[in-house]
Scaffold this active site. Structure first.
Site, mmCIF file in Angstrom:
data_model
loop_
_atom_site.group_PDB
_atom_site.id
_atom_site.type_symbol
_atom_site.label_atom_id
_atom_site.label_comp_id
_atom_site.label_asym_id
_atom_site.label_seq_id
_atom_site.Cartn_x
_atom_site.Cartn_y
_atom_site.Cartn_z
ATOM 1 N N GLY A 80 -12.998 -75.331 18.984
ATOM 2 C CA GLY A 80 -13.318 -74.287 19.959
ATOM 3 C C GLY A 80 -13.770 -74.879 21.285
ATOM 4 N N MET A 90 -16.584 -71.019 25.690
ATOM 5 C CA MET A 90 -17.843 -71.193 26.422
ATOM 6 C C MET A 90 -18.798 -72.129 25.669
ATOM 7 S SD MET A 90 -20.678 -68.372 27.605
ATOM 8 C CE MET A 90 -21.267 -67.927 25.989
ATOM 9 N N LEU A 112 -21.602 -73.035 13.427
ATOM 10 C CA LEU A 112 -22.349 -72.087 14.254
ATOM 11 C C LEU A 112 -22.143 -70.660 13.779
ATOM 12 C CD1 LEU A 112 -21.754 -73.318 17.881
ATOM 13 C CD2 LEU A 112 -23.277 -74.155 16.119
ATOM 14 N N GLY A 113 -23.242 -69.971 13.574
ATOM 15 C CA GLY A 113 -23.190 -68.555 13.221
ATOM 16 C C GLY A 113 -23.630 -67.724 14.400
ATOM 17 N N SER A 114 -24.435 -66.696 14.130
ATOM 18 C CA SER A 114 -24.870 -65.784 15.187
ATOM 19 C C SER A 114 -26.084 -65.015 14.687
ATOM 20 C CB SER A 114 -23.736 -64.815 15.496
ATOM 21 O OG SER A 114 -24.239 -63.646 16.088
ATOM 22 N N SER A 115 -26.909 -64.570 15.634
ATOM 23 C CA SER A 115 -28.118 -63.836 15.240
ATOM 24 C C SER A 115 -27.790 -62.473 14.619
ATOM 25 C CB SER A 115 -29.042 -63.663 16.441
ATOM 26 O OG SER A 115 -28.385 -62.986 17.480
ATOM 27 N N CYS A 116 -26.526 -62.036 14.692
ATOM 28 C CA CYS A 116 -26.186 -60.736 14.103
ATOM 29 C C CYS A 116 -26.051 -60.807 12.583
ATOM 30 C CB CYS A 116 -24.940 -60.145 14.734
ATOM 31 S SG CYS A 116 -23.464 -61.000 14.255
ATOM 32 N N TYR A 167 -18.166 -59.159 11.566
ATOM 33 C CA TYR A 167 -18.424 -60.508 12.089
ATOM 34 C C TYR A 167 -19.597 -61.147 11.330
ATOM 35 C CZ TYR A 167 -19.552 -63.992 15.729
ATOM 36 O OH TYR A 167 -19.806 -65.148 16.429
ATOM 37 N N LYS A 213 -19.761 -64.650 9.115
ATOM 38 C CA LYS A 213 -20.681 -65.743 9.449
ATOM 39 C C LYS A 213 -21.626 -66.061 8.289
ATOM 40 C CE LYS A 213 -19.315 -66.952 13.520
ATOM 41 N NZ LYS A 213 -18.803 -68.317 13.709
ATOM 42 N N PRO A 216 -27.260 -69.305 16.725
ATOM 43 C CA PRO A 216 -27.677 -69.035 18.100
ATOM 44 C C PRO A 216 -27.879 -67.539 18.365
ATOM 45 C CG PRO A 216 -25.676 -70.373 18.035
ATOM 46 C CD PRO A 216 -25.903 -69.832 16.657
ATOM 47 N N THR A 217 -28.762 -67.263 19.285
ATOM 48 C CA THR A 217 -28.979 -65.905 19.766
ATOM 49 C C THR A 217 -27.860 -65.517 20.742
ATOM 50 O OG1 THR A 217 -30.681 -64.480 20.653
ATOM 51 C CG2 THR A 217 -30.422 -66.631 21.737
ATOM 52 N N LEU A 236 -25.645 -65.524 23.742
ATOM 53 C CA LEU A 236 -25.424 -66.609 24.710
ATOM 54 C C LEU A 236 -24.683 -66.102 25.940
ATOM 55 C CD1 LEU A 236 -24.250 -69.326 22.151
ATOM 56 C CD2 LEU A 236 -26.567 -68.933 23.035
ATOM 57 N N HIS A 291 -19.629 -59.550 26.246
ATOM 58 C CA HIS A 291 -21.015 -59.234 25.918
ATOM 59 C C HIS A 291 -21.687 -58.624 27.155
ATOM 60 C CE1 HIS A 291 -20.196 -62.242 22.719
ATOM 61 N NE2 HIS A 291 -20.898 -61.388 22.016
ATOM 62 N N TRP A 335 -24.195 -49.407 29.507
ATOM 63 C CA TRP A 335 -23.939 -48.699 28.249
ATOM 64 C C TRP A 335 -25.226 -48.464 27.455
ATOM 65 C CZ3 TRP A 335 -19.305 -51.980 25.941
ATOM 66 C CH2 TRP A 335 -18.193 -51.826 26.785
HETATM 67 O O1 GFB Z 1 -23.908 -57.989 24.272
HETATM 68 P P1 GFB Z 1 -23.483 -56.835 23.450
HETATM 69 O O2 GFB Z 1 -22.092 -56.372 23.613
HETATM 70 O O3 GFB Z 1 -23.685 -57.135 21.922
HETATM 71 O O4 GFB Z 1 -24.434 -55.585 23.782
HETATM 72 P P2 GFB Z 1 -24.801 -57.036 20.761
HETATM 73 C C1 GFB Z 1 -25.830 -55.687 23.841
HETATM 74 C C2 GFB Z 1 -26.432 -54.378 24.325
HETATM 75 O O5 GFB Z 1 -26.080 -54.201 25.708
HETATM 76 C C3 GFB Z 1 -25.948 -53.115 23.601
HETATM 77 C C4 GFB Z 1 -25.620 -52.893 25.906
HETATM 78 O O6 GFB Z 1 -27.045 -52.247 23.445
HETATM 79 C C5 GFB Z 1 -24.943 -52.530 24.585
HETATM 80 O O7 GFB Z 1 -24.787 -51.118 24.464
HETATM 81 N N1 GFB Z 1 -24.756 -52.836 27.088
HETATM 82 C C6 GFB Z 1 -25.040 -52.202 28.249
HETATM 83 C C7 GFB Z 1 -23.532 -53.380 27.223
HETATM 84 N N2 GFB Z 1 -24.034 -52.277 29.112
HETATM 85 C C8 GFB Z 1 -23.078 -53.026 28.502
HETATM 86 C C9 GFB Z 1 -21.786 -53.469 28.926
HETATM 87 O O8 GFB Z 1 -21.308 -53.174 30.014
HETATM 88 N N3 GFB Z 1 -21.092 -54.243 28.045
HETATM 89 C C10 GFB Z 1 -21.597 -54.584 26.802
HETATM 90 N N4 GFB Z 1 -20.866 -55.363 26.010
HETATM 91 N N5 GFB Z 1 -22.813 -54.143 26.386
HETATM 92 C C11 GFB Z 1 -23.116 -58.615 19.674
HETATM 93 C C12 GFB Z 1 -22.282 -58.554 18.428
HETATM 94 O O9 GFB Z 1 -23.981 -57.567 19.560
HETATM 95 O O10 GFB Z 1 -23.888 -59.779 19.781
HETATM 96 C C13 GFB Z 1 -21.555 -59.808 18.206
HETATM 97 O O11 GFB Z 1 -21.437 -57.418 18.464
HETATM 98 C C14 GFB Z 1 -22.432 -61.030 18.393
HETATM 99 O O12 GFB Z 1 -20.998 -59.788 16.933
HETATM 100 C C15 GFB Z 1 -23.224 -60.966 19.681
HETATM 101 O O13 GFB Z 1 -23.297 -61.171 17.309
HETATM 102 C C16 GFB Z 1 -24.179 -62.119 19.847
HETATM 103 O O14 GFB Z 1 -25.961 -57.928 21.053
HETATM 104 O O15 GFB Z 1 -25.140 -55.633 20.450
#
Ligand code: GFB
Length: 329
Positions: A27, A31, A121-125, A152, A156, A179-180, A182, A195, A218
């Site tokens: 990978g 990033m 590497l895993g993930s905090s989820c 996911y 992991k 990792p938390t 990133l 993200h 969101w």
């Molecule tokens: O970063 P994110 O997509 O993932 O969203 P998770 C984190 C929070 O940000 C959620 C909000 O509450 C989203 O609703 N948010 C606000 C947004 N605006 C936005 C936007 O424009 N885009 C996105 N994407 N979010 C992920 C997992 O969870 O975390 C993965 O789905 C992985 O599997 C990753 O583990 C580290 O933190 O919710």
């Protein structure tokens, strides 16, 4: 926002010195993988480059052929299908199946060809949706997962267990890190699959340029997340590769979190967008809070160096440079 400054403990002698080792980062175009490769190179490792024609890591035969030829001493498994909350929720098969295949092919082949050290590497989820905060490594498999990213997470968790199984059955010196959330250079800024942090950088930038009155965030804005700059994470991962050898996975984070609404305000301030922040509550929130207990990592002598504010500013500069490059090309 909680202050993240912690005193570093004196550096320890590595149990796995990396100088001169041949390390393949699966990978390395992503990033996280590219940040790990940079860090390894800085320590005097030979970073084994990827096969020039793209390897499909979901194909066991391709992975076996490639690794039998490349013969690294160590592997960092940073390859994965990743994405934000919407992508996870929309493509459950891809997130479950691709990740199971990628990690199983790499870890299994590493064992068969005798790779001496591996970091997965895993993930905090991986942790339960309503885990006690900060989340310790022991919270794994103690409760139901968050629905939006359970696919996911299950993949992991299987990866962590596979690493532990190779340790137990074959005595392999393989380890896992979690990792938390990133962010950083090389991040995905596509609004449908990214993200939250890169999404907010892009939204704030575009709203500033368009002189828009508002930008949309969101969900309710109340979920809390911990954000770590990818170079900080790479530093911790390489530290673990040098200093850690045990069954249990290790959390990797910065020990502070922030609400999504506060994050949006911080990003807007750094970028210079002064309009309103509008919440789109039709979008999912995901897990209410994800803050890792990083005591195991800091106890080994590692501490975070990049503050969220500096990290966002650096990532915004990278985003601008990329946009400029794209407009020149
Ligand atoms: O970063 P994110 O997509 O993932 O969203 P998770 C984190 C929070 O940000 C959620 C909000 O509450 C989203 O609703 N948010 C606000 C947004 N605006 C936005 C936007 O424009 N885009 C996105 N994407 N979010 C992920 C997992 O969870 O975390 C993965 O789905 C992985 O599997 C990753 O583990 C580290 O933190 O919710």
């Amino acid at each position: 926002m909680v202050d993240q400054t912690e005193q570093a403990l004196p550096a320890r002698d590595p149990i796995y010195p990396l100088s001169g080792k041949r390390v393949w980062v699966a990978g390395q175009r992503g990033m996280v993988g590219s940040a790990v490769a940079r860090r390894l190179a800085a320590l005097g490792c030979v970073v084994v480059p990827d096969r020039p024609d793209r390897l499909d890591l979901r194909r066991q035969d391709e992975v076996a052929d490639w690794l039998s030829e490349a013969r690294p001493d160590a592997i960092v498994v940073a390859a994965a299908r990743v994405g934000g909350i919407l992508a996870n929720d929309t493509y459950p098969v891809d997130f479950l199946e691709d990740n199971l295949l990628i990690q199983t092919n790499i870890i299994g082949t590493a064992h068969r060809i005798g790779v001496e050290r591996l970091l997965f590497l895993g993930s905090s989820c991986i942790y339960p949706r309503l885990a006690d905060q900060p989340i310790s490594e022991d919270a794994l498999l103690t409760g139901p997962l968050e629905a939006t990213n359970q696919w996911y997470a299950v993949a992991k968790i299987a990866g962590i267990k596979l690493v532990q199984a190779y340790r137990r059955q074959y005595g392999r010196d393989y380890i896992s890190a979690m990792p938390t959330n990133l962010y950083g250079p090389g991040d995905n800024f596509d609004l449908n699959s990214s993200h939250v942090l890169p999404a907010l950088i892009r939204k704030a930038h575009e709203a500033k340029i368009a002189r828009a009155e508002s930008m949309t965030v969101w969900g309710s804005g109340t979920p809390r997340r911990e954000f770590m700059h990818v170079d900080d994470c790479a530093d911790a991962l390489v530290y673990l590769l040098q200093h850690y050898s045990d069954d249990d996975h290790v959390n990797v984070g910065v020990s502070s979190d922030i609400s999504i609404h506060e994050l949006a305000m911080l990003v807007a301030r750094i970028i210079g967008f002064r309009g309103e922040i509008v919440l789109d509550q039709t979008r999912p929130d995901g897990t209410p809070r994800k803050l890792l207990d990083t005591g195991r990592l800091t106890g080994l002598g590692w501490s975070s160096r990049i503050t969220l504010e500096d990290g966002i500013a650096a990532t915004y500069r990278w985003f601008l440079d990329q946009s400029e490059l794209r407009s020149i090309a």
